[in-house]
Structure formats: structure tokens, C-alpha cells
Design a protein around this motif. Structure first.
Motif, mmCIF file in Angstrom:
data_model
loop_
_atom_site.group_PDB
_atom_site.id
_atom_site.type_symbol
_atom_site.label_atom_id
_atom_site.label_comp_id
_atom_site.label_asym_id
_atom_site.label_seq_id
_atom_site.Cartn_x
_atom_site.Cartn_y
_atom_site.Cartn_z
ATOM 1 N N GLU A 13 1.663 -27.367 16.547
ATOM 2 C CA GLU A 13 0.018 -27.067 16.985
ATOM 3 C C GLU A 13 -0.240 -25.600 16.876
ATOM 4 O O GLU A 13 -1.445 -25.274 16.315
ATOM 5 C CB GLU A 13 -0.187 -27.040 18.877
ATOM 6 C CG GLU A 13 -1.306 -27.618 19.159
ATOM 7 C CD GLU A 13 -1.210 -27.847 20.825
ATOM 8 O OE1 GLU A 13 -0.185 -27.951 21.326
ATOM 9 O OE2 GLU A 13 -2.229 -27.652 21.460
ATOM 10 N N PRO A 14 0.706 -24.658 16.919
ATOM 11 C CA PRO A 14 0.357 -23.313 16.581
ATOM 12 C C PRO A 14 -0.128 -23.007 14.991
ATOM 13 O O PRO A 14 -0.739 -22.137 14.787
ATOM 14 C CB PRO A 14 1.547 -22.428 16.719
ATOM 15 C CG PRO A 14 2.591 -23.505 17.711
ATOM 16 C CD PRO A 14 2.065 -24.748 17.433
ATOM 17 N N ASN B 214 -3.888 -22.842 14.719
ATOM 18 C CA ASN B 214 -4.370 -21.577 15.145
ATOM 19 C C ASN B 214 -4.104 -20.263 14.900
ATOM 20 O O ASN B 214 -3.987 -19.171 15.311
ATOM 21 C CB ASN B 214 -3.803 -21.690 16.782
ATOM 22 C CG ASN B 214 -4.466 -22.809 17.685
ATOM 23 O OD1 ASN B 214 -5.605 -23.083 17.355
ATOM 24 N ND2 ASN B 214 -3.464 -23.515 18.222
ATOM 25 N N HIS C 224 -0.036 -19.196 21.631
ATOM 26 C CA HIS C 224 0.245 -20.588 22.123
ATOM 27 C C HIS C 224 1.404 -20.475 23.393
ATOM 28 O O HIS C 224 0.919 -21.254 24.520
ATOM 29 C CB HIS C 224 1.094 -21.221 21.018
ATOM 30 C CG HIS C 224 1.490 -22.652 21.255
ATOM 31 N ND1 HIS C 224 0.744 -23.755 21.464
ATOM 32 C CD2 HIS C 224 2.672 -22.982 22.005
ATOM 33 C CE1 HIS C 224 1.440 -24.874 21.631
ATOM 34 N NE2 HIS C 224 2.433 -24.452 22.203
ATOM 35 N N LYS D 131 -8.013 -22.581 22.000
ATOM 36 C CA LYS D 131 -7.303 -22.105 23.038
ATOM 37 C C LYS D 131 -7.669 -20.528 23.481
ATOM 38 O O LYS D 131 -7.664 -20.471 24.635
ATOM 39 C CB LYS D 131 -5.709 -22.055 22.773
ATOM 40 C CG LYS D 131 -5.282 -23.284 22.499
ATOM 41 C CD LYS D 131 -3.979 -23.585 21.818
ATOM 42 C CE LYS D 131 -3.534 -25.005 21.984
ATOM 43 N NZ LYS D 131 -4.528 -25.912 21.273
#
Lengths: 56, 402, 530
Positions: free
Chosen positions: B42-43, B46, B176, B214
Motif C-alpha cells: 500500500e505505501p 502513496n 502509513h 490517507k
């Protein structure tokens, strides 16, 4: 010599009879009919009765 | 308990795929990278000017078009996502990155691509398909590193000029982790005898962290944590504390339904949940951040596609440990209808958690949108809770469920 | 691409029976066997005797009697001659002979597997020496990682219990499917791994072997079923297992190292658990035979692309299946079989031999075949004049692997074994993205000059179902006649044999507006049959 011919004749007759018998079994599918109507139901009864060790 | 200040706001956010926060971030010129599986690091979405969004199709009704393309035997998550893409509901995304995590999600994204359902008018829009490890080992880590380089970092950098340097990855991981720590801290209140947060509230907050940018959530989550810290819990015990285990679960109504029957959902081991999805990624300075991120996902993943036996046994141990840690009375193994990996995992998990670990287990399959069969599910959960209560009575006390 | 096909009439009248409906009754087996003219009937009779000799030989093996009474799946082996009849429906001359050559060897191979299973099984023959030489291998896996272990024997326990059993007896899997579902398995997963899981839950797999190597083969279900089977192997019977990875997107360059490294790990695991050493000489010898198989298969496909295809139908697929997966170049007998078949193929081609009175359509068969109606491809030909030129499972290995023993090739060998494993039959199309599943179908149609596709729609195969709309739209765009035929792989309760044939009948009558060549077999009363 005559005896040899007699034996050969018997052998040939036996083989011919065997051939005819086997061919009848083959052509009329008697082997499979015997298996499916006699042997398989007998075995399936045994499998159903057997103790089972079912486990994931 | 008193309502959480931002609960309704968060509830509204998760009701639409293209939510208010995505619109805001896009308006700032940011790039939205969409992804579809918990196994994608996921990171990495971002980084720099980019933010990652896990695709979801809230309030799905008809899936007729997707059913034509993929038949009604396909997992409803896959069909719901395809239907939403065809409807134009994901047009906010600037790319889609899909791992071959399971056959159905793979086919879903392939259909999205073949049908040109996304990216209209976006010159740089791209689809990427990537391989992810099938075993938790160093060979798998090496694979994931290469795949992330080739199918996430390279296209993001080339198409959108995203900074994919080690420093950028470390920054993204730090952000994160900050979010994960917030969520986990809120989640820890679920261990209390009289929890200060309901399972439903927690599911809403956690789900929002997957479906929204986020960085835009951080302040509200921080404020919510403070609010919960000082919240007065109800002094009424739930009929049973349940641990929910399963796959793609982005429908908070399912958790709500369970809690309406008098249960308390104390832990969430599913793909949109916090365990293990919101475990922080610990980085050291002596190795590339990318390698460490990939190692975290390879070894920490609880997806049934990880097929080495250490993971097969380990997944059940993980669930048993969670049940112990969160004091669960029972476990609900659920599977999205037509999902093959979870069909087997559910069978094995149910058997092992019952036989090897002694927990009561409810094993269910469910539709993508729980509203389409709410009554059936409610009956099953109620019956399960009653069976737990009877067991407790038979034992003459309220043990740990074993 | 054109959607017209020139009708080809067989000028040579078929010897023996002209219509085949008389053979079928509503019973469990056929009324009688086919009269193929004197010469071919005698040939078929001799092959029947040969099959019985194989069966009798198998029954003489150690542990057979115990196994016959212990394992439910053993009952299926009574029906092997019946299976041979299904494969030879309406065939004469070269086609009959090549089918027998190939299928007799497949039957022999399966018989050998049964023999080994019962001999080495702890509950039956308990031959510990054989057991110690045995490495258990997945049914659907390419046994490439065994190519360099000539002293070890790979054993595919699921072949006699599930795969071959369902070819022989359509009801072979249902007991085990029910067992799996009784333990909570949903009814919508692929019934093949589901059956295997049921067999494991029932404890009806033989217990033997030094170790086991499992591979994520055709689908997610198959991958997941391995865990369930391995748990019982490891925890109850103390047989260590290794899970070998075959990447999903196997056409991508950046996954090959991953696969090759895991291949090394699998070989190291086998060496460690069995004490056997990897033998490069044996490996490269086997590699030569794998390449020979590939060359022969490609030549057969070339001939099938002409107006006079020769080696077609389910036998083509099963022979390739056994040759690549069960054998992977280890056996020295397969090249001899290949040579016999090749001779017959050439002979038939030169004679312009045809297998039916007319060839009306040239058909590529795609998707996953249902085991229990394996004779469908011959039926299509005899009933409707639709020739199955090739099928998805036969469109398998395309490239040759390194076969000379050099230091570079030893490293390349791991990549080659990985390539073979990734391209295992069926998985090479169910995995690898849309290009392997959809695009390669149209390539096959071009290559084989086909005007029709019969698409086996295995309703629980998610990889296939996920492309349903794409098949439909792309076929329309290309002017290909696409016939959907739905089934549930090995569960005839979901779609009966006649229900399967009816889908084809309806298409031929309503879309193609044709009449059958042999109306006596348009409806066959074989729903109760083995």
C-alpha cells in the motif's frame, strides 16, 4: 503321428471354442454386463459398510 | 455510548467510490492510483504526488452487465467492481494496478481493460498486472521487489513523474505507519471488558482508511482517538464476542448486522480490516526500504494464496492468537460467495479452529452486499450466538469460549 | 476470418455398422459392441483381449485384493474396457488403430500407477522399498522436477482415484464431492480439486512415499486443495511436503527467475528427503524425449490443419496429457508409441482417410473438457460431421528445451523445467492473462483453418467464466461459430450427458440449420451408464 494329430486337433478345437466364447463375451459386452450388475454392486456394499476415518 | 463526532462523516465517505476526499485531492492535482488486493504494498501508492485507493463498489445493486461478461458463478466482489467500472464509477482513477492475487479479481481487471471502461480522456492512464508471491520466503520477497519496481514504481515514475526514490518510500511508510498506529490504538479498545468503541464504528473508521486518501484522514482520526479515550462505555456485556475472519469485506453493514443481534465484533481479520492490514511496517536503515516493505507483505500476509505449509498452519494459529488476545467467544469464518481460495480456507479454518484450538466457529458464505440476504445471515448469527450462550451455561461460567 | 467451411464427403463407405444408435440401451453398459467389418472387428477384439491382459496383470500385484475391498475408487477399474469403447465409437482403419495404440498405453500407464499405489500403500501391499523410492506428485502437475531422478518414482495418487476414474465411470466422483460438501465445501468450486479434497477427507488416498511435491496447478481451487491434502500427509502420516510455485502470469519475463529458483528448492528438497542425487545425464536424456514429444505433437497438429486430420479427439488430448505430465520424458517407451502413431498418421493422411461420412465443420475445442462425457468429440464427428481438430489441453508446450549437457544448459535447465511446469496442460491457458485464454483461441482457429469453436463451459472454472463475454463478442466479430456447451467437469448430476449433447444439437439445428448425419445418436440413453 496319429496321436499328434489328435492332440493338435483337440488343441485347435479348444482354441476355436475359446475363441468363439471370448468373441461372444466381447461382442455382446458380457464382460461389462457381469461387472456392472454383479461385481460392482457387491463391492459397493462393502465400501458403504466400511468404517471411515473422515477428517480434515 | 455517545455518538462519535465524525462517525456520520466517515459513514458518508464510504458510501460512494468517488468520495469527497478523493475529489478534494484530485482538485489539488494529485494522481490517484487504484488497486484491488491486500497483497499489493500500500505505501507504494502513496509516494510523492500520488495517493492510493483500494477499489470498492458500495451500495451495489444490479450486476447484470458484469454477469454477462463473467457469468453468475464469479465472485460478487469481482462482478461488483467490474459493474461499477463499466458504469463509470471509477473514472477518478489515473491507473489501476492489479496483482494476480486470485483468478477472479484478475479477470475483473482484465475485463475493465478490454472494455476500455476507465481512463477516458486521460493520456497517461494505464493498467498494470503484477505477479505476487505464492509462498512466504526470500525468493518471494525478491519476486515482489522486482514486480513492484516493474509494475508500480516504473510506470508511476514514467507516466506521472512520481518520485519513487528510497527517501520517498521511507516518507510514505512513515505516514502509513502513523495511520496504522492510530487505527491499531483505536482497535485496542476492543479488548476491554466494556469496549469504548463498537465493532461497527471501528469497521467504518478502518474501511475509510482504505477508500480515502490517507493524509486527508489523519487529523480526524487523531481527534476520534482522543474522543474514544475519554468516552464512557456502556456497562452492558455483549452476548458474545466474535472474531470475524474472511476475505474482501468492505460492507460495514455486515458488522452492524452482527452487533444488532447482541454480539460484539472484537476483531477483524479480513482484507479490508485492521488485522493484519494495519500493522505498521518497521524499517531499518541498513536495507532498501522497498525490500523491507516487500518483506513485510510477503511474510505478514494472511492471504490463503500463500501456500507453503508454514503459512497454511500459521494462518489458523494467527486467528487463534487473535481470538485469545481479543477474548473472542467465537469465530465467524466468512467467504464471499463463489470465492475459491476462501472456500477452502473457510473449510480448513473452521475445522482446525474447532478441532485443534477448541473455538466455536460459524462458517458462512455471504453476498457482496449483505442487504441482499440480510435475514438469512441474521438468523445464522443469532443461532450461533445462542449456541455460544448455551455452551457458556453448560460450563457454568463465562470462560474464554473454549 | 471466414465462417464458411467446404463440406468434405467421404467417398469410401464405412465398413460394418452405418448407424450407431443400436449400441446404446438405458442400462449401465452398452447393448453390445460395434461391428466394424470383419478386419477391424477382429482388431478391436484383439485389443479388448490385450486390455483384459493388462487388467489381469494388475490384479496379480501385491496388495491388489486388499486394495479392491479397501478403496471405493477401485470399482471403476472394472469398467476400463467400457472406456475403450467410448474412445473408439465409429472408428475404422488407421484412426481405430492409433486410438488403440495411444489409449492402450495410457491404460497401461494408469494400470501401472494402480499397481504401484496398492503395492506401496501402507494399508495394502506395504512394500517399504517401493514406498521409499516414491515421490508423490500432483495429478495435474508436470513431473519435470523428476526428470533427473531416474532411481525415484513419481506417483500421481489422484490419477487412479479421480482423473482416470471419472473417464471410466461418470459417477466416480460424486461420493467424494458429497463428503467434501458435508464438511463445508461450497458446491460452486471446481469439482476436481473438490473431489480430491473429499478423497483426502475420506482417507481414501493410498499412503506411501518418502515425500510429496505439490504445485499450484490449474486454478485457485487446485492450489488450495493442496493444503488440505498436505495437512493429512504431514500430520497424520509423517510424509513431508513441498509446495512448488508456478507463477500465475507465466508469460511475463520478470517471473521466470522466481519459478526457476523454486525449482532448485524443490529438487534440493527431494534430494534431502530421499537421499537421491540429481542426475544431469538422466535429465538431458529425458529432455531429448520431451523435445521429441513436442516435435511429434506439432507435426500431428500440422496434419490436423489440412483437410484430412488424423490424430484427433479425446485420445489426442489424453495421450499428450500422459506423455507430458505423467511422463515428462522419463519413459523410453513413449518414443516408440509416438513412432507407431506417426506411421499411422502418415498412412491415413496419404490415403486421405476420413473418420466420418462427411466433414461439415472444422472445429477447435476450447475450455475444460468434462471427464464424464469424454466421448463427446467422437460423437460430434459421427452425429454432426464436426471434426475436432484440436483442443485447448493439447495446445501446450511450443518450444524445445535445452538438451545438451553443458554448464550453461545446466542453469538453463531450471528455467526449462519451470517453463514446462508453468505450461502444464490446462494451466498454460487458464493462467497467464487474457492472451493465453482468449487470444490464443483465435490463433488456434487460424492455424487449424477452423470455422467453429466448441467451447466447453465448465461452470465452476472461474478463469474461463471470467472471459465469457469476451469470447462471445470476439467470436462474433471474427465470424466464428461459437457453440457454448456447459457442464460441471465431473459431476453428472449438474449436467447430464444428454443435457450436454443437447446444447450442441440445439445449436446445430437452430443456428446452423443442419440435420444430423446419424440421427440414431442425436439422443443417446446413456445417463445411467458407466
Amino acid at each position: 503321428m496319429a496321436l499328434a494329430f489328435e492332440i493338435l486337433g483337440i488343441v485347435l478345437i479348444v482354441l476355436a471354442v475359446l475363441f468363439v466364447l471370448l468373441f461372444i463375451i466381447y461382442f455382446f459386452n458380457l464382460d461389462m454386463k457381469f461387472m456392472v450388475y454383479v461385481v460392482a454392486p457387491f463391492l459397493e456394499k462393502i465400501y458403504d459398510k466400511r468404517d471411515k476415518n473422515q477428517y480434515v | 455510548m455517545r455518538d462519535l463526532k465524525y462517525l456520520q462523516y466517515f459513514e458518508n465517505l464510504i458510501q460512494v467510490a468517488n468520495n469527497e476526499l478523493i475529489v478534494q485531492e484530485k482538485a489539488k492535482g494529485k494522481i490517484c492510483a487504484a488497486y484491488v488486493c491486500e497483497n499489493t504494498p500500500e505505501p507504494l501508492f502513496n509516494l510523492g504526488n500520488c495517493f492510493g485507493i483500494r477499489l470498492s463498489a458500495p451500495n451495489t445493486g444490479s450486476m447484470d452487465i458484469a454477469t454477462y461478461y463473467m457469468t453468475n458463478f464469479m465472485c460478487e466482489t469481482a462482478r461488483a467492481l467490474l459493474e461499477r467500472a463499466i458504469e463509470g464509477g471509477f473514472n477518478f482513477a489515473d491507473c489501476v494496478i492489479a496483482p494476480d492475487g486470485c483468478t477472479m479479481i484478475n479477470r475483473c481487471v482484465e475485463n475493465m481493460e478490454l472494455l476500455d471502461s476507465m481512463g477516458e480522456g486521460k493520456e497517461n492512464f494505464f493498467f498494470e498486472h503484477m505477479e505476487i508471491p505464492l509462498k512466504a520466503d526470500e525468493n518471494g520477497v525478491e519476486l515482489l521487489v522486482l514486480q513492484c519496481k516493474n509494475h508500480i514504481l516504473k510506470p508511476l515514475s514514467e507516466k506521472y513523474g512520481i518520485d519513487v526514490s528510497d527517501a520517498s518510500i521511507r516518507r510514505a511508510v512513515a505516514e502509513h505507519n502513523a495511520l496504522c498506529r492510530l487505527i491499531r490504538e483505536i482497535g485496542d479498545f476492543r479488548k476491554e471488558e466494556f469496549p469504548r468503541v463498537t465493532g461497527y464504528e471501528f469497521a467504518v473508521l478502518t474501511l475509510a482508511t482504505y477508500l480515502c486518501p490517507k493524509s486527508a484522514l489523519m487529523d480526524m482520526l487523531q481527534e476520534t482517538l482522543e474522543e474514544i479515550k475519554h468516552r464512557e462505555p456502556d456497562r452492558k456485556k455483549a452476548r458474545a464476542r466474535l472474531l470475524v475472519v474472511g476475505s474482501e469485506m468492505d460492507d460495514v453493514e455486515y458488522i452492524k448486522l452482527m452487533e444488532e443481534t447482541g454480539a460484539y465484533v472484537c476483531a477483524d481479520r479480513f482484507c479490508f480490516g485492521s488485522l493484519p492490514g494495519r500493522n505498521p511496517i518497521e524499517l531499518t536503515e541498513d536495507e532498501d526500504a522497498l525490500v523491507q516493505v516487500c518483506r513485510h507483505y510477503t511474510y505478514g500476509g494472511q492471504c490463503p494464496r500463500l501456500m507453503n505449509m508454514e503459512k497454511v498452519y500459521g494462518r489458523k494459529e494467527y486467528v487463534a492468537n487473535l481470538a485469545k488476545e481479543y477474548k473472542a467467544d467465537g469465530i465467524v469464518y466468512n467467504q464471499i460467495k463463489f470465492c475459491d481460495p476462501w472456500a477452502y480456507e473457510r473449510l480448513m479454518g473452521t475445522a482446525m479452529l474447532r478441532d485443534d484450538f477448541g473455538y466455536p466457529v460459524l462458517s458462512v458464505d455471504r453476498p457482496y452486499n449483505i442487504r441482499s440476504s440480510e435475514g438469512q445471515m441474521r438468523t445464522r448469527v443469532q443461532a450461533f450466538i445462542e449456541s455460544i450462550e448455551i455452551k457458556k451455561l453448560q460450563k457454568g461460567g463465562e470462560g474464554d469460549g473454549k | 476470418m471466414a465462417n464458411k467451411c467446404e463440406k468434405l464427403v467421404n467417398e469410401k463407405k464405412r465398413a460394418g455398422e452405418q448407424t450407431l444408435g443400436a449400441l446404446y440401451s438405458e442400462g449401465k453398459v452398452r447393448r453390445r459392441r460395434e461391428w466394424r467389418g470383419f478386419k477391424d472387428t477382429m482388431y478391436d477384439f484383439s485389443r479388448w483381449l490385450y486390455i483384459w491382459s493388462i487388467m489381469i496383470d494388475t490384479s496379480m500385484g501385491k496388495g491388489f485384493v486388499k486394495g479392491l475391498f479397501r478403496y471405493r475408487w477401485m470399482v471403476n477399474y472394472l469398467a476400463v474396457p467400457h472406456m475403450m469403447d467410448k474412445f473408439t465409437i465409429g472408428l475404422r482403419d488407421e484412426a481405430l488403430r492409433m486410438t488403440h495404440v495411444a489409449m492402450n498405453y495410457v491404460a497401461k500407464d494408469i494400470a501401472l500407477t494402480v499397481k504401484r499405489c496398492l503395492r506401496g500403500d501402507r494399508r495394502c501391499g506395504n512394500d517399504t522399498k517401493l514406498s521409499d523410492q516414491t515421490v508423490l506428485v500432483d495429478e495435474n502437475s508436470m513431473a519435470a522436477f523428476m526428470m533427473g531422478f531416474p532411481t525415484l518414482k513419481p506417483l500421481q495418487r489422484e490419477v487412479p482415484t479421480m482423473f482416470a476414474a471419472n473417464l471410466i465411470n461418470q459417477y466416480s466422483a460424486i461420493h467424494y464431492i458429497d463428503v467434501a460438501q458435508q464438511f463445508g465445501m461450497p458446491g460452486d468450486v471446481c469439482p476436481m480439486p473438490e473431489t480430491e479434497a473429499g478423497i483426502s477427507i475420506e482417507d481414501d488416498l493410498v499412503v506411501m512415499g518418502r515425500c510429496a511435491v505439490q504445485v499450484n496447478t490449474t486454478c485457485d481451487g487446485s492450489l488450495m486443495g493442496n493444503g488440505l491434502i498436505a495437512k493429512r500427509l504431514e500430520r497424520e502420516y509423517g510424509i513431508p511436503t513441498f509446495q512448488l510455485v508456478a507463477p500465475m502470469r507465466h508469460r511475463m519475463e520478470d517471473v521466470q527467475k522466481y519459478a526457476a529458483e523454486d525449482m532448485k528448492a524443490a529438487i534440493a528438497f527431494i534430494e534431502e528427503t530421499t537421499g537421491a542425487k540429481w542426475d544431469w545425464k538422466a535429465y538431458f536424456e529425458a529432455a531429448k524425449r520431451v523435445n521429441l514429444t513436442t516435435r511429434n505433437r506439432l507435426e500431428w497438429l500440422d496434419i490436423n490443419a489440412t483437410p484430412y486430420p488424423q490424430f484427433v479427439g479425446a485420445v489426442f488430448c489424453l495421450y499428450n496429457d500422459t506423455n507430458y505430465m505423467g511422463n515428462s520424458g522419463r519413459s523410453t517407451v513413449f518414443p516408440k508409441m509416438d513412432a507407431k502413431i506417426m506411421k499411422l498418421v502418415h498412412q491415413g493422411y496419404e490415403r486421405k482417410a476420413m473418420m466420418a461420412p462427411e466433414y461439415r465443420h472444422r472445429c477447435v475445442v476450447w475450455g475444460v473438457q468434462p471427464q464424464y462425457v469424454i466421448d463427446m468429440l467422437y460423437w460430434m464427428m459421427q452425429c454432426w460431421g464436426v471434426v475436432p481438430l484440436t483442443d485447448m489441453l493439447s495446445m501446450v508446450i511450443k518450444k524445445e528445451i535445452a538438451e545438451e549437457d553443458t554448464p550453461e544448459n545446466r542453469e538453463q535447465a531450471y528455467y526449462d523445467m519451470a517453463y514446462l511446469t508453468e505450461n502444464m496442460i490446462m494451466r498454460n491457458h487458464t493462467h497467464g492473462g487474457v492472451e493465453t485464454m482468449v487470444d490464443e483461441l483465435w490463433e488456434a482457429c487460424e492455424q487449424m483453418n477452423a470455422d467453429m469453436v466448441m467451447l466447453w463451459e465448465h461452470m465452476a472454472c472461474k478463469a474461463l467464466e471470467g472471459m465469457h463475454g469476451q469470447f462471445e463478442e470476439q467470436a462474433r466479430k471474427r465470424g466464428i461459430n461459437l457453440v457454448w456447451v456447459s457442464h460441471d467437469l465431473c459431476d453428472p448430476r449438474v449436467a447430464s450427458r444428454q443435457a450436454i449433447r443437447d446444447q450442441f444439437n440445439q445449436y446445430m439445428r437452430t443456428v446452423m440449420r443442419e440435420e444430423p448425419l446419424d440421427p440414431t445418436i442425436e439422443v443417446i440413453t446413456d445417463n445411467n451408464a458407466w
